[in-house]
Design an enzyme around this catalytic site. Structure first.
Site, short mmCIF file in Angstrom:
data_model
loop_
_atom_site.label_atom_id
_atom_site.label_comp_id
_atom_site.label_asym_id
_atom_site.label_seq_id
_atom_site.Cartn_x
_atom_site.Cartn_y
_atom_site.Cartn_z
N ASP A 52 0.83 -1.19 0.00
CA ASP A 52 0.00 0.00 0.00
C ASP A 52 0.88 1.26 0.00
OD1 ASP A 52 -2.48 1.59 0.85
OD2 ASP A 52 -1.23 1.82 2.64
N GLU A 124 -1.64 -5.11 -4.27
CA GLU A 124 -0.80 -4.37 -3.32
C GLU A 124 0.29 -5.28 -2.74
OE1 GLU A 124 -3.89 -0.92 -1.75
OE2 GLU A 124 -3.59 -2.68 -0.50
#
Lengths: 227, 227
Positions: A52, A124
């Protein structure tokens, strides 16, 4: 388990060879699978935490360097459009990640392999794993082949609502019939083509990773011609 | 303008030598100053946009590597405690950034040089500039000398409220008088020392970058001894 063909494909399509293949394995392991296989399976959640932040920086860096005319507010909005988008799930599909996910039996039955949020998480986590394995430049190289081209096509640029602008422009002198029709639609990867008709006459086309984005592109093309 | 002594000090204290000194200049230039000097001054806002993501990744990476026992939820909470904290403003002061800020006349009069949010912004912008100039490893090296030691001292770890826990522990058998006194307090850098007395008797000490954190540390030390 990540299969051999996928590993070869990752190299052929993106030039990526993992040094630590166990990181790739971890990036594709859902907690439901890890729970069913407690002997050493690690789920992707911590790689997702890292990935992220990796995506946030890689995309910020790209925007900073390639859009020198945007101010800080515009950059921030564009970044959040990209990071917030469900588009990451489409990249996960496009990159062939979907078939590699290790899922528990219950989740598999429940159809979680097609869940957008799970696919986003895996995208991610993959970027987190790539960062750990090879650093930020490798992630940026991968994004040059996947995410960045869509940024440059303007798919995340909602600073202007072209559909509304077109409507206001066309209806200056009274009502006009504006029609958007989806003429092509594919899912793997997600790609939409839309035609725009004004009073029944074909005006323009637009393409995008979802319907909304394709319509915006069609309106943008129409405005470029008419304004 | 960034002065020579500061540039030398940056090298001596942190081993940082900027290749592009104009990035350092930009990181310290507030918009109010840029507005008053439109001939080429750029404000720090875009570097702050970038620096925000740089810090997020550097800190995520540090937490991921150094706290292998924390799960994803704990890592996320700790990251947001660090990134959200007003502590960045204290680092800006500690690193001598405060005196280098180029401020417009009105903002200077209004005392903006001491505003925490402005100091935080400058710390982020500095890290954005360092990233552009020398990449992520240089930022990580700088944070090893500034932010990371505070993480390891547990100053951002609020997973447990030690003050409440101590109170509950001590008052199991009836009321007890618990007292926290600040016995030392400095601003440049921000550092507090607190003593903790139980029924008037000295029990423990705690240190921290603010009063709250120092009190938590004192309660933690007391619990470690008493529990």
């Amino acid at each position: 388990m990540v299969n051999k063909e996928f590993i070869e494909q990752l190299d052929e399509k993106y030039g990526i060879k993992f040094h630590k293949i166990e990181l790739l394995e971890e990036a594709f392991t859902h907690s439901s699978y890890a729970n069913e296989h407690p002997e050493g399976s690690r789920d992707y959640e911590k790689l997702e935490f890292l990935g992220d932040a990796v995506l946030e920086l890689a995309i910020s860096d790209y925007l900073y360097r390639h859009y020198p005319k945007l101010n800080e507010g515009e950059l921030t909005r564009m970044r959040s459009n990209i990071v917030r988008t469900e588009g990451f799930s489409e990249f996960a599909i496009e990159c062939g990640f979907q078939d590699q996910i290790n899922l528990g039996k219950g989740e598999e039955k429940a159809g979680s392999r097609n869940r957008k949020t799970l696919l986003e998480d895996v995208f991610e986590a993959f970027n987190g794993a790539l960062f750990l394995d090879q650093g930020l430049p490798a992630v940026q190289k991968f994004l040059h082949l996947t995410v960045y081209p869509l940024i440059d096509r303007g798919e995340f640029d909602d600073s202007r609502d072209y559909k509304t602008d077109l409507q206001e422009f066309l209806q200056q002198n009274g009502p006009v019939e504006i029609e958007y029709n989806t003429i092509s639609e594919s899912q793997l990867p997600s790609h939409f083509v839309v035609e725009l008709k004004v009073n029944g006459k074909l005006q323009s086309h637009g393409e995008g990773h979802n319907k909304k984005s394709a319509e915006q592109q069609a309106a943008k093309a129409a405005l470029a011609e008419l304004e």
